[in-house]
Design a protein around this motif. Sequence first.
Motif, short mmCIF file in Angstrom:
data_model
loop_
_atom_site.label_atom_id
_atom_site.label_comp_id
_atom_site.label_asym_id
_atom_site.label_seq_id
_atom_site.Cartn_x
_atom_site.Cartn_y
_atom_site.Cartn_z
N THR A 19 0.82 -1.20 0.00
CA THR A 19 0.00 0.00 0.00
C THR A 19 0.86 1.26 0.00
N ASP A 20 0.38 2.25 -0.74
CA ASP A 20 1.06 3.54 -0.83
C ASP A 20 0.02 4.63 -1.09
N ARG A 21 -0.18 5.51 -0.12
CA ARG A 21 -1.11 6.63 -0.24
C ARG A 21 -2.49 6.21 -0.74
N GLU A 22 -3.10 5.26 -0.05
CA GLU A 22 -4.45 4.78 -0.34
C GLU A 22 -4.57 4.12 -1.72
N ARG A 23 -3.45 3.62 -2.21
CA ARG A 23 -3.45 2.83 -3.44
C ARG A 23 -2.81 1.49 -3.12
N TYR A 24 -3.17 0.49 -3.91
CA TYR A 24 -2.71 -0.87 -3.68
C TYR A 24 -2.06 -1.41 -4.95
N LEU A 25 -0.95 -2.10 -4.76
CA LEU A 25 -0.23 -2.70 -5.88
C LEU A 25 -0.92 -4.00 -6.28
N LEU A 26 -1.33 -4.08 -7.54
CA LEU A 26 -1.90 -5.31 -8.08
C LEU A 26 -1.16 -5.68 -9.35
N VAL A 27 -1.15 -6.96 -9.63
CA VAL A 27 -0.59 -7.45 -10.89
C VAL A 27 -1.73 -7.92 -11.77
N GLU A 28 -1.63 -7.58 -13.04
CA GLU A 28 -2.59 -8.07 -14.03
C GLU A 28 -1.96 -9.27 -14.70
N GLU A 31 12.08 -4.34 -14.38
CA GLU A 31 11.04 -4.15 -15.39
C GLU A 31 10.58 -5.48 -15.99
N THR A 32 11.37 -6.53 -15.84
CA THR A 32 11.02 -7.84 -16.36
C THR A 32 10.20 -8.59 -15.33
N LEU A 33 8.98 -8.96 -15.70
CA LEU A 33 8.07 -9.62 -14.76
C LEU A 33 7.92 -11.09 -15.12
N ASP A 34 7.46 -11.87 -14.13
CA ASP A 34 7.23 -13.30 -14.34
C ASP A 34 6.38 -13.57 -15.58
N ASP A 35 6.59 -14.74 -16.16
CA ASP A 35 5.78 -15.19 -17.28
C ASP A 35 4.31 -15.21 -16.87
N GLY A 36 3.46 -14.70 -17.68
CA GLY A 36 2.03 -14.66 -17.38
C GLY A 36 1.57 -13.35 -16.77
N ILE A 37 2.52 -12.57 -16.25
CA ILE A 37 2.18 -11.26 -15.68
C ILE A 37 2.25 -10.23 -16.81
N ILE A 38 1.19 -9.49 -16.97
CA ILE A 38 1.13 -8.47 -18.02
C ILE A 38 1.71 -7.16 -17.53
N ARG A 39 1.32 -6.76 -16.32
CA ARG A 39 1.84 -5.51 -15.75
C ARG A 39 1.50 -5.45 -14.28
N ALA A 40 2.18 -4.54 -13.59
CA ALA A 40 1.91 -4.23 -12.19
C ALA A 40 1.60 -2.75 -12.12
N ASP A 41 0.56 -2.40 -11.35
CA ASP A 41 0.18 -0.99 -11.26
C ASP A 41 -0.53 -0.75 -9.93
N TRP A 42 -0.80 0.53 -9.67
CA TRP A 42 -1.43 0.96 -8.42
C TRP A 42 -2.90 1.27 -8.64
N TYR A 43 -3.75 0.80 -7.71
CA TYR A 43 -5.19 0.95 -7.84
C TYR A 43 -5.79 1.43 -6.52
N SER A 44 -6.81 2.26 -6.63
CA SER A 44 -7.56 2.70 -5.45
C SER A 44 -8.54 1.60 -5.05
#
Length: 160
Positions: free
Chosen positions: A15-24, A101-114
């Motif tokens: 968590t960072d400033r009311e946002r949460y790290l998720l992976v797509e 910047e290189t993510l595990d196979d099957g992971i499209i991206r990581a980003d922050w979400y409210s």
Amino acid sequence: MNRFLPHVTVAAVVTDRERYLLVEERNRLRPDATVTVFNQPAGHLEADESLIDAVHRETLEESGWEIALEGYMGLYINTAPNGVVYHSHTFLARPVRRTNETLDDGIIRADWYSLTDIQALECQGRLRSPLVLRRIHDALEDRLYPLTLIRDLDHPDTAS
């Protein structure tokens, strides 16, 4: 994998400033599906690895973020639609720095979400499991235990 034995996993609620790290990620239960799903950085415990080492490794591999653990949220048990039972040890963390910047196979991206964004993903059926939102609600309720709650006699250097 034996679906009758529990699978030990780790997850990080970062968590960072009311946002949460998720992976797509691609839907592993339906590899042919075009719809992706969202999850906290999470994965299986590897042989001879501590829970704390595993959550650091999985978060880095899936999101590219190094983290600092704030505490242990507990053990979450869930049976997936395919019948596999997961025992997910969950940690609350804060981001330290993005290093990879290189993510595990099957992971499209990581980003922050409210929280609102994540609730919208739930309404669309795009959360990987009910654990994603449950963990966030528990983090908001400060359901947190000290890392010293984990007694790992095989890995004494990772106790806290």
